[in-house]
Scaffold this motif. Structure first.
Motif, PDB file in Angstrom:
ATOM      1  N   CYS A   1      42.263  33.999  47.689  1.00 53.22           N
ATOM      2  CA  CYS A   1      42.655  35.241  47.011  1.00 53.22           C
ATOM      3  C   CYS A   1      42.381  35.132  45.510  1.00 53.22           C
ATOM      4  CB  CYS A   1      44.138  35.511  47.228  1.00 53.22           C
ATOM      5  SG  CYS A   1      44.560  35.889  48.949  1.00 53.22           S
ATOM      6  N   ILE A   2      42.684  36.220  44.811  1.00 54.80           N
ATOM      7  CA  ILE A   2      42.635  36.262  43.354  1.00 54.80           C
ATOM      8  C   ILE A   2      44.073  36.435  42.882  1.00 54.80           C
ATOM      9  CG2 ILE A   2      41.849  37.551  41.339  1.00 54.80           C
ATOM     10  CD1 ILE A   2      39.439  38.454  43.108  1.00 54.80           C
ATOM     11  N   ALA A   3      44.568  35.508  42.086  1.00 45.37           N
ATOM     12  CA  ALA A   3      45.940  35.569  41.586  1.00 45.37           C
ATOM     13  C   ALA A   3      45.938  35.853  40.094  1.00 45.37           C
ATOM     14  CB  ALA A   3      46.678  34.267  41.869  1.00 45.37           C
ATOM     15  N   MET A   4      46.968  36.588  39.674  1.00 47.87           N
ATOM     16  CA  MET A   4      47.126  36.957  38.263  1.00 47.87           C
ATOM     17  C   MET A   4      48.573  36.695  37.851  1.00 47.87           C
ATOM     18  SD  MET A   4      45.359  40.713  38.513  1.00 47.87           S
ATOM     19  CE  MET A   4      45.121  40.923  36.758  1.00 47.87           C
ATOM     20  N   ARG A   5      48.796  36.581  36.554  1.00 46.73           N
ATOM     21  CA  ARG A   5      50.177  36.540  36.075  1.00 46.73           C
ATOM     22  C   ARG A   5      50.873  37.815  36.537  1.00 46.73           C
ATOM     23  NH1 ARG A   5      50.781  36.078  29.986  1.00 46.73           N
ATOM     24  NH2 ARG A   5      49.522  37.938  30.168  1.00 46.73           N
ATOM     25  N   ASN A   6      52.151  37.740  36.797  1.00 52.11           N
ATOM     26  CA  ASN A   6      52.880  38.888  37.329  1.00 52.11           C
ATOM     27  C   ASN A   6      52.852  40.083  36.384  1.00 52.11           C
ATOM     28  OD1 ASN A   6      53.567  37.726  39.827  1.00 52.11           O
ATOM     29  ND2 ASN A   6      55.133  36.509  38.802  1.00 52.11           N
ATOM     30  N   ILE A   7      52.947  39.844  35.099  1.00 52.65           N
ATOM     31  CA  ILE A   7      52.900  40.960  34.149  1.00 52.65           C
ATOM     32  C   ILE A   7      51.541  41.660  34.210  1.00 52.65           C
ATOM     33  CG2 ILE A   7      52.207  39.560  32.154  1.00 52.65           C
ATOM     34  CD1 ILE A   7      54.075  41.377  30.469  1.00 52.65           C
ATOM     35  N   ASP A   8      50.461  40.892  34.367  1.00 54.11           N
ATOM     36  CA  ASP A   8      49.121  41.469  34.492  1.00 54.11           C
ATOM     37  C   ASP A   8      48.975  42.213  35.817  1.00 54.11           C
ATOM     38  OD1 ASP A   8      48.466  40.376  32.021  1.00 54.11           O
ATOM     39  OD2 ASP A   8      47.507  38.604  32.908  1.00 54.11           O
ATOM     40  N   MET A   9      49.522  41.638  36.880  1.00 50.40           N
ATOM     41  CA  MET A   9      49.432  42.282  38.189  1.00 50.40           C
ATOM     42  C   MET A   9      50.177  43.614  38.194  1.00 50.40           C
ATOM     43  SD  MET A   9      48.032  41.994  41.096  1.00 50.40           S
ATOM     44  CE  MET A   9      48.060  43.469  42.096  1.00 50.40           C
ATOM     45  N   ARG A  10      51.309  43.684  37.520  1.00 53.18           N
ATOM     46  CA  ARG A  10      52.039  44.957  37.430  1.00 53.18           C
ATOM     47  C   ARG A  10      51.197  46.009  36.711  1.00 53.18           C
ATOM     48  NH1 ARG A  10      56.371  41.389  36.971  1.00 53.18           N
ATOM     49  NH2 ARG A  10      56.378  41.405  34.700  1.00 53.18           N
ATOM     50  N   GLU A  11      50.473  45.590  35.681  1.00 54.08           N
ATOM     51  CA  GLU A  11      49.626  46.529  34.956  1.00 54.08           C
ATOM     52  C   GLU A  11      48.490  47.031  35.845  1.00 54.08           C
ATOM     53  OE1 GLU A  11      48.513  46.513  30.519  1.00 54.08           O
ATOM     54  OE2 GLU A  11      46.918  45.362  31.514  1.00 54.08           O
ATOM     55  N   VAL A  12      47.799  46.115  36.526  1.00 50.59           N
ATOM     56  CA  VAL A  12      46.706  46.504  37.421  1.00 50.59           C
ATOM     57  C   VAL A  12      47.240  47.409  38.535  1.00 50.59           C
ATOM     58  CG1 VAL A  12      45.043  45.625  39.118  1.00 50.59           C
ATOM     59  CG2 VAL A  12      45.247  44.531  36.878  1.00 50.59           C
ATOM     60  N   TRP A  13      48.385  47.061  39.098  1.00 51.01           N
ATOM     61  CA  TRP A  13      49.021  47.850  40.159  1.00 51.01           C
ATOM     62  C   TRP A  13      49.216  49.298  39.705  1.00 51.01           C
ATOM     63  CZ3 TRP A  13      51.001  46.319  45.024  1.00 51.01           C
ATOM     64  CH2 TRP A  13      51.915  47.182  45.616  1.00 51.01           C
ATOM     65  N   SER A  14      49.641  49.476  38.463  1.00 56.44           N
ATOM     66  CA  SER A  14      49.923  50.832  37.972  1.00 56.44           C
ATOM     67  C   SER A  14      48.659  51.592  37.561  1.00 56.44           C
ATOM     68  CB  SER A  14      50.914  50.790  36.802  1.00 56.44           C
ATOM     69  OG  SER A  14      50.312  50.223  35.662  1.00 56.44           O
ATOM     70  N   LEU A  15      47.591  50.890  37.214  1.00 57.56           N
ATOM     71  CA  LEU A  15      46.367  51.537  36.728  1.00 57.56           C
ATOM     72  C   LEU A  15      45.311  51.793  37.802  1.00 57.56           C
ATOM     73  CD1 LEU A  15      45.752  49.551  33.412  1.00 57.56           C
ATOM     74  CD2 LEU A  15      46.539  51.916  33.628  1.00 57.56           C
ATOM     75  N   VAL A  16      45.284  50.980  38.843  1.00 57.33           N
ATOM     76  CA  VAL A  16      44.172  51.003  39.797  1.00 57.33           C
ATOM     77  C   VAL A  16      44.644  51.560  41.141  1.00 57.33           C
ATOM     78  CG1 VAL A  16      42.432  49.601  40.961  1.00 57.33           C
ATOM     79  CG2 VAL A  16      43.138  49.010  38.636  1.00 57.33           C
ATOM     80  N   PRO A  17      44.105  52.702  41.546  1.00 62.43           N
ATOM     81  CA  PRO A  17      44.534  53.293  42.824  1.00 62.43           C
ATOM     82  C   PRO A  17      43.838  52.651  44.031  1.00 62.43           C
ATOM     83  CG  PRO A  17      42.946  54.739  41.768  1.00 62.43           C
ATOM     84  CD  PRO A  17      43.200  53.597  40.813  1.00 62.43           C
ATOM     85  N   ASP A  18      44.457  52.789  45.203  1.00 61.21           N
ATOM     86  CA  ASP A  18      43.788  52.405  46.448  1.00 61.21           C
ATOM     87  C   ASP A  18      42.488  53.189  46.536  1.00 61.21           C
ATOM     88  OD1 ASP A  18      45.991  50.870  46.978  1.00 61.21           O
ATOM     89  OD2 ASP A  18      46.779  52.156  48.567  1.00 61.21           O
ATOM     90  N   GLY A  19      41.467  52.574  47.116  1.00 60.82           N
ATOM     91  CA  GLY A  19      40.166  53.220  47.236  1.00 60.82           C
ATOM     92  C   GLY A  19      39.219  52.878  46.106  1.00 60.82           C
ATOM     93  N   THR A  20      39.665  52.060  45.156  1.00 57.79           N
ATOM     94  CA  THR A  20      38.808  51.658  44.036  1.00 57.79           C
ATOM     95  C   THR A  20      37.844  50.575  44.488  1.00 57.79           C
ATOM     96  OG1 THR A  20      40.521  52.203  42.412  1.00 57.79           O
ATOM     97  CG2 THR A  20      38.810  50.653  41.713  1.00 57.79           C
ATOM     98  N   MET A  21      36.572  50.736  44.132  1.00 62.94           N
ATOM     99  CA  MET A  21      35.579  49.696  44.429  1.00 62.94           C
ATOM    100  C   MET A  21      35.641  48.644  43.329  1.00 62.94           C
ATOM    101  SD  MET A  21      31.449  49.851  44.873  1.00 62.94           S
ATOM    102  CE  MET A  21      31.423  50.303  46.599  1.00 62.94           C
ATOM    103  N   ILE A  22      35.546  47.378  43.740  1.00 60.48           N
ATOM    104  CA  ILE A  22      35.510  46.270  42.792  1.00 60.48           C
ATOM    105  C   ILE A  22      34.298  45.398  43.094  1.00 60.48           C
ATOM    106  CG2 ILE A  22      38.014  46.251  42.480  1.00 60.48           C
ATOM    107  CD1 ILE A  22      38.052  43.690  44.257  1.00 60.48           C
ATOM    108  N   GLU A  23      33.874  44.667  42.091  1.00 63.31           N
ATOM    109  CA  GLU A  23      32.837  43.661  42.285  1.00 63.31           C
ATOM    110  C   GLU A  23      33.419  42.329  41.887  1.00 63.31           C
ATOM    111  OE1 GLU A  23      28.280  42.454  41.006  1.00 63.31           O
ATOM    112  OE2 GLU A  23      29.323  43.987  39.854  1.00 63.31           O
ATOM    113  N   ILE A  24      33.313  41.358  42.793  1.00 64.06           N
ATOM    114  CA  ILE A  24      33.737  39.990  42.503  1.00 64.06           C
ATOM    115  C   ILE A  24      32.451  39.184  42.344  1.00 64.06           C
ATOM    116  CG2 ILE A  24      35.022  37.983  43.300  1.00 64.06           C
ATOM    117  CD1 ILE A  24      36.540  39.950  45.196  1.00 64.06           C
ATOM    118  N   ARG A  25      32.289  38.606  41.159  1.00 66.10           N
ATOM    119  CA  ARG A  25      31.061  37.831  40.924  1.00 66.10           C
ATOM    120  C   ARG A  25      31.401  36.564  40.160  1.00 66.10           C
ATOM    121  NH1 ARG A  25      27.995  41.360  36.283  1.00 66.10           N
ATOM    122  NH2 ARG A  25      29.885  42.216  35.407  1.00 66.10           N
ATOM    123  N   PRO A  26      30.514  35.560  40.295  1.00 65.00           N
ATOM    124  CA  PRO A  26      30.783  34.276  39.617  1.00 65.00           C
ATOM    125  C   PRO A  26      30.736  34.407  38.114  1.00 65.00           C
ATOM    126  CG  PRO A  26      28.665  34.224  40.798  1.00 65.00           C
ATOM    127  CD  PRO A  26      29.287  35.550  41.046  1.00 65.00           C
TER     128      PRO A  26
END
Length: 119
Positions: free
Chosen positions: A94-119
């Motif tokens: 998985c991809i883990a983040m600090r909880n404060i950062d995860m709360r921010e992403v949770w509030s900003l990014v809706p379900d259905g958003t496309m992401i790219e994971i790259r090296p």
């Protein structure tokens, strides 16, 4: 980039995820398709791994691709405070983040958003 965050990846962070149990994080294009709260990882957003390419590669190789790849927060307990994890690649893929950062992403990014994971 709109914003960047320090993240932790799978315990084997070099190279794309090849099969279930390899401790690697997938690379490529995915959707954030649903979310949940987690007793262990606070907030978690599911990544639509495996995608079509991942599934085809797994079939060719005769292996299971794995699944349940999430972007999630970090455990926080007396024995293992959150800062213990922050500089490690410690997840099972998985991809883990600090909880404060995860709360921010949770509030900003809706379900259905496309992401790219790259090296």
């Amino acid at each position: 980039p709109f914003k960047t965050y320090r993240i932790s990846l799978g315990k084997q962070p070099k190279g794309p995820k090849l099969m279930e149990g390899d401790k690697r994080t997938p690379e490529g294009f995915y959707w954030l398709d649903w979310r949940k709260t987690s007793d262990r990882f606070n907030l978690a957003m599911h990544i639509s791994y495996p995608n079509i390419s991942d599934s085809a590669r797994s079939r060719r190789e005769g292996v299971e691709p794995g699944g349940m790849i999430m972007i999630h927060g970090t455990p926080d307990s007396e024995d293992y405070p959150e800062q213990y994890f922050h500089t490690l690649d410690w997840t099972d893929g998985c991809i883990a983040m600090r909880n404060i950062d995860m709360r921010e992403v949770w509030s900003l990014v809706p379900d259905g958003t496309m992401i790219e994971i790259r090296p």
